[in-house]
Design an enzyme around this catalytic site. Structure first.
Site, mmCIF file in Angstrom:
data_model
loop_
_atom_site.group_PDB
_atom_site.id
_atom_site.type_symbol
_atom_site.label_atom_id
_atom_site.label_comp_id
_atom_site.label_asym_id
_atom_site.label_seq_id
_atom_site.Cartn_x
_atom_site.Cartn_y
_atom_site.Cartn_z
ATOM 1 N N SER A 109 25.325 -75.448 -14.149
ATOM 2 C CA SER A 109 24.122 -75.863 -13.420
ATOM 3 C C SER A 109 24.509 -76.957 -12.424
ATOM 4 O O SER A 109 25.479 -77.695 -12.662
ATOM 5 C CB SER A 109 23.099 -76.418 -14.413
ATOM 6 O OG SER A 109 22.042 -77.067 -13.735
ATOM 7 N N TYR B 63 21.196 -82.382 -21.408
ATOM 8 C CA TYR B 63 21.411 -81.105 -20.712
ATOM 9 C C TYR B 63 22.437 -81.259 -19.589
ATOM 10 O O TYR B 63 23.382 -80.481 -19.481
ATOM 11 C CB TYR B 63 20.089 -80.579 -20.150
ATOM 12 C CG TYR B 63 20.265 -79.292 -19.374
ATOM 13 C CD1 TYR B 63 20.527 -78.099 -20.038
ATOM 14 C CD2 TYR B 63 20.197 -79.267 -17.973
ATOM 15 C CE1 TYR B 63 20.714 -76.913 -19.335
ATOM 16 C CE2 TYR B 63 20.378 -78.089 -17.270
ATOM 17 C CZ TYR B 63 20.636 -76.912 -17.951
ATOM 18 O OH TYR B 63 20.841 -75.740 -17.262
HETATM 19 N N1 NAP Z 1 16.581 -71.322 -14.851
HETATM 20 C C1 NAP Z 1 17.120 -72.397 -14.302
HETATM 21 O O1 NAP Z 1 16.467 -73.137 -13.547
HETATM 22 C C2 NAP Z 1 18.585 -72.685 -14.554
HETATM 23 C C3 NAP Z 1 19.232 -73.556 -13.650
HETATM 24 C C4 NAP Z 1 20.575 -73.850 -13.859
HETATM 25 C C5 NAP Z 1 21.241 -73.270 -14.926
HETATM 26 N N2 NAP Z 1 20.578 -72.436 -15.790
HETATM 27 C C6 NAP Z 1 21.335 -71.877 -16.914
HETATM 28 O O2 NAP Z 1 21.219 -70.474 -16.881
HETATM 29 C C7 NAP Z 1 21.445 -69.940 -18.195
HETATM 30 C C8 NAP Z 1 20.412 -68.872 -18.478
HETATM 31 O O3 NAP Z 1 19.129 -69.466 -18.514
HETATM 32 P P1 NAP Z 1 17.837 -68.752 -17.933
HETATM 33 O O4 NAP Z 1 17.443 -69.496 -16.715
HETATM 34 O O5 NAP Z 1 18.034 -67.290 -17.863
HETATM 35 O O6 NAP Z 1 16.791 -69.167 -19.070
HETATM 36 P P2 NAP Z 1 16.023 -68.280 -20.175
HETATM 37 O O7 NAP Z 1 15.231 -67.218 -19.511
HETATM 38 O O8 NAP Z 1 15.317 -69.269 -21.032
HETATM 39 O O9 NAP Z 1 17.215 -67.582 -20.993
HETATM 40 C C9 NAP Z 1 17.991 -68.289 -21.933
HETATM 41 C C10 NAP Z 1 18.735 -67.277 -22.791
HETATM 42 O O10 NAP Z 1 19.562 -67.992 -23.728
HETATM 43 C C11 NAP Z 1 19.376 -67.421 -25.008
HETATM 44 N N3 NAP Z 1 19.582 -68.390 -26.073
HETATM 45 C C12 NAP Z 1 19.047 -69.629 -26.183
HETATM 46 N N4 NAP Z 1 19.390 -70.183 -27.356
HETATM 47 C C13 NAP Z 1 20.156 -69.260 -28.008
HETATM 48 C C14 NAP Z 1 20.789 -69.228 -29.281
HETATM 49 N N5 NAP Z 1 20.689 -70.253 -30.146
HETATM 50 N N6 NAP Z 1 21.488 -68.127 -29.628
HETATM 51 C C15 NAP Z 1 21.571 -67.069 -28.786
HETATM 52 N N7 NAP Z 1 20.996 -67.043 -27.576
HETATM 53 C C16 NAP Z 1 20.283 -68.121 -27.196
HETATM 54 C C17 NAP Z 1 17.923 -66.928 -25.012
HETATM 55 O O11 NAP Z 1 17.776 -65.866 -25.939
HETATM 56 P P3 NAP Z 1 16.931 -65.943 -27.319
HETATM 57 O O12 NAP Z 1 15.852 -66.967 -27.140
HETATM 58 O O13 NAP Z 1 16.429 -64.549 -27.508
HETATM 59 O O14 NAP Z 1 17.945 -66.311 -28.346
HETATM 60 C C18 NAP Z 1 17.793 -66.390 -23.586
HETATM 61 O O15 NAP Z 1 18.225 -65.059 -23.528
HETATM 62 C C19 NAP Z 1 21.411 -71.152 -19.138
HETATM 63 O O16 NAP Z 1 22.722 -71.476 -19.520
HETATM 64 C C20 NAP Z 1 20.802 -72.255 -18.284
HETATM 65 O O17 NAP Z 1 21.238 -73.537 -18.687
HETATM 66 C C21 NAP Z 1 19.279 -72.129 -15.610
#
Ligand code: NAP
Length: 268
Positions: A144, A157
């Site tokens: 990120s 985070y």
């Molecule tokens: N969206 C943003 O603004 C943003 C910005 C920068 C970076 N990111 C990064 O992008 C990545 C993906 O996030 P996203 O934006 O797609 O958010 P999201 O829609 O909330 O997806 C997060 C994913 O992580 C999985 N996860 C969370 N805890 C877990 C656990 N204990 N075991 C297995 N799986 C787990 C969730 O699956 P389950 O809940 O089904 O387990 C879900 O599939 C993350 O690493 C996040 O830090 C996001």
């Protein structure tokens, strides 16, 4: 030939957001996708969708809480038993927590450390030996822009993502001569469920209103991550304007950045 043609890709956090989008963009090229997250119903729905569009694609699902070391080890055993050799690892699963550190819930803090740092590192450690035998492989770690700055109100985070970017950069240098590309994908705000999870009550849409020009779609972020792997870039910030803003901010003396961050923290 497309770089991802015939690959076996393992995508963590495939039950929503960026993870699901990685699966959709890789599906036309991959031979096999392994989808991992806790919510199995979501994984199965995505697998059914992808099998419907790409009948030749082998889609496997594995429901696991990646915060649990035993579940990670059992997953590695399952991969070996199924003779699945992963040659593209996408460490995407992650979570955030928005608010003051002292009033945060320890369970949430621990989950961030366990998933964002420990699980990512452990899965990489479990899978790299197989990759070294194949001689051509890739690892995409979803970090990120938060990792570039010590963000107040997202202290843990942003520290976890600083780890992910640093770890990825070092690994990229170590593994490049062995035929493995490693990239850190560093998005700003993306319209997924991330802020619904990270926001302690309140309105998650606030996070997208502050800097609308930095907000990216999951489609564009995932495409940028896949391009970074294809071109062997160790790090990518998907939105050019955001990349420029980060470059400027990193050039500013840190005492000024600290002032700006303090002002931002006080305004929340
Ligand atoms: N969206 C943003 O603004 C943003 C910005 C920068 C970076 N990111 C990064 O992008 C990545 C993906 O996030 P996203 O934006 O797609 O958010 P999201 O829609 O909330 O997806 C997060 C994913 O992580 C999985 N996860 C969370 N805890 C877990 C656990 N204990 N075991 C297995 N799986 C787990 C969730 O699956 P389950 O809940 O089904 O387990 C879900 O599939 C993350 O690493 C996040 O830090 C996001």
């Amino acid at each position: 030939m497309n770089f991802f043609e015939g690959c076996t890709a393992l995508i963590t956090g495939a039950s929503s957001g960026l993870g699901g989008e990685f699966a959709r963009q890789l599906a036309p090229y991959a031979r096999r996708l392994v989808l991992v997250a806790r919510r199995n119903d979501r994984l199965e729905a995505l697998a059914a969708e992808l099998r419907g569009i790409h009948p030749e694609l082998d889609v496997r699902t594995y429901a696991a809480d990646l915060a649990d070391e035993g579940r990670r080890a059992a997953f590695a055993t399952w991969l070996a038993d199924e003779a699945i050799a992963v040659d593209f690892l996408i460490n995407n699963a992650g979570l955030g927590d928005h608010g003051k550190f002292h009033s945060g819930d320890w369970t949430r803090v621990k989950a961030m450390l366990d998933v964002n740092i420990t699980a990512l590192t452990h899965l990489t450690h479990l899978i790299v030996p197989t990759m070294l035998r194949s001689g051509r492989a890739a690892i995409l770690n979803v970090s990120s822009v938060a990792g570039f700055f010590p963000l107040p109100n997202m202290a843990v985070y942003s520290a976890t993502k600083a780890y992910v970017t640093s770890f990825s950069e070092a690994l990229a240098i170590e593994l490049r001569p062995r035929g493995i590309t490693v990239s850190a994908l560093c998005p700003g705000p993306v319209s997924t469920e991330f802020f619904d999870v990270a926001t302690r009550g309140g309105d998650a849409s606030d996070h997208f209103e502050a800097f609308p020009a930095f907000v990216a779609s999951p489609q564009d972020v995932v495409a940028a991550g896949l391009r970074a792997i294809k071109h062997g870039r160790a790090r990518v910030i998907p939105v050019p304007l955001l990349a420029a803003a980060v470059a400027v901010a990193l050039a500013i003396p840190f005492f000024i950045v600290r002032r700006l961050l303090s002002w931002k923290a006080d305004s929340i």
